[in-house]
Design a protein around this motif. Structure first.
Motif, mmCIF file in Angstrom:
data_model
loop_
_atom_site.group_PDB
_atom_site.id
_atom_site.type_symbol
_atom_site.label_atom_id
_atom_site.label_comp_id
_atom_site.label_asym_id
_atom_site.label_seq_id
_atom_site.Cartn_x
_atom_site.Cartn_y
_atom_site.Cartn_z
ATOM 1 N N HIS A 173 28.278 44.022 -23.124
ATOM 2 C CA HIS A 173 27.872 45.117 -22.233
ATOM 3 C C HIS A 173 26.783 45.992 -22.853
ATOM 4 C CE1 HIS A 173 30.675 47.492 -24.732
ATOM 5 N NE2 HIS A 173 29.990 48.536 -24.328
ATOM 6 N N LYS B 120 22.001 44.238 -23.093
ATOM 7 C CA LYS B 120 21.483 44.152 -21.721
ATOM 8 C C LYS B 120 20.387 43.107 -21.583
ATOM 9 C CE LYS B 120 22.578 48.999 -20.853
ATOM 10 N NZ LYS B 120 22.058 50.340 -20.463
ATOM 11 N N ASN B 121 19.613 42.875 -22.641
ATOM 12 C CA ASN B 121 18.515 41.905 -22.571
ATOM 13 C C ASN B 121 18.900 40.529 -23.107
ATOM 14 O OD1 ASN B 121 16.774 43.927 -21.600
ATOM 15 N ND2 ASN B 121 16.325 44.605 -23.692
#
Length: 263
Positions: free
Chosen positions: A132, A135-136
């Motif tokens: 979480h 993100k990338n």
């Protein structure tokens, strides 16, 4: 004849002799005047020097304060991603971490000299970057495991901007360990983890430790954990990182990497 004349008045003073002059008071001598002037000048110079040093120190403190505020503002801009040059942010963070390391070393020396509580030396315990926060999907783009600094312990050891390497600040003998849990089998690469080192002078990469585990290809929920540990002499600016053949096979909830200085 007996003189019976009596008077209550004092007899008149004796007239001064010819050539006689009344002595001057000691306080009016030229030497005393000269010493008084020198003392006054010395006081003026002392007060003037004190005021000059006070003003100079005050200006230096104000300049240092402005510098610190500028650096803090630049760090805040880096955190907000509002700076155009991320390279400048990286250099600023390296300087900041180096300063923190020097302060920590000074505190340790002071504690030893004063007999105070001993400060723990260089140490790190890293926790894998969770999904979480990734993100990338940077975790899946490299063979080196990425670590979450916010959930990790990092003391007197530099953590790289790419979140994969630890850099030694103080040379010595270190205990190094890592644990990687795999949740998927691999038939082509094998489930292997290794701790690698980058030499600070030659930039050569060396495999310090490696370990393996295996999973049944027919089982869908099995886990296996590869652990390793060892003691090594590390040099200043030597880098360490953990690598696997395929990061998509790793279970991030049970991965760790760390070290601490023995002597």
């Amino acid at each position: 004849m007996i003189n019976t004349f009596h008077s209550s008045y004092n007899p008149p003073p004796v007239p001064p002799r010819t050539g006689y002059s009344k002595p001057q008071p000691v306080g009016n001598s030229p030497l005393v005047k000269f010493l008084s002037v020198m003392l006054l000048l010395l006081m003026i110079l002392t007060i003037g020097g004190f005021l000059y040093l006070f003003q100079k120190l005050n200006m230096q403190l104000q300049g240092s304060y402005q510098e610190d505020m500028t650096s803090l503002q630049r760090l805040q801009d880096c955190a907000d991603s509002s700076m155009d040059s991320m390279t400048e942010c990286g250099k600023l963070m390296e300087k900041y971490k180096a300063a923190i390391a020097k302060v920590s070393q000074a505190n340790e020396k002071l504690s030893k000299l004063t007999g105070g509580p001993h400060v723990i030396g260089p140490a790190a315990h890293m926790t894998a970057l969770s999904e979480h926060k990734d993100k990338n999907s940077d975790f899946l783009k490299t063979n080196s495991l990425l670590w979450d600094e916010e959930q990790s312990l990092v003391q007197d050891v530099r953590f790289s901007n790419k979140r994969d390497k630890l850099t030694i600040q103080y040379p010595g003998i270190y205990f190094i360990y890592s644990q990687v849990t795999f949740s998927k089998p691999s038939t082509s690469f094998g489930l292997k983890q290794s701790i690698r080192s980058i030499d600070p002078k030659t930039q050569d990469v060396k495999e310090l430790l490696k370990s393996f585990c295996s999973l049944d290809p027919d089982a869908s929920s099995d886990l296996c954990t590869a652990s390793l540990s060892g003691v090594f002499r590390l040099e200043k600016d030597q880098q360490l990182y953990v690598t696997v053949a395929n990061t998509s096979l790793v279970n991030r909830n049970s991965c760790s990497f760390g070290l601490f200085k023995l002597q």
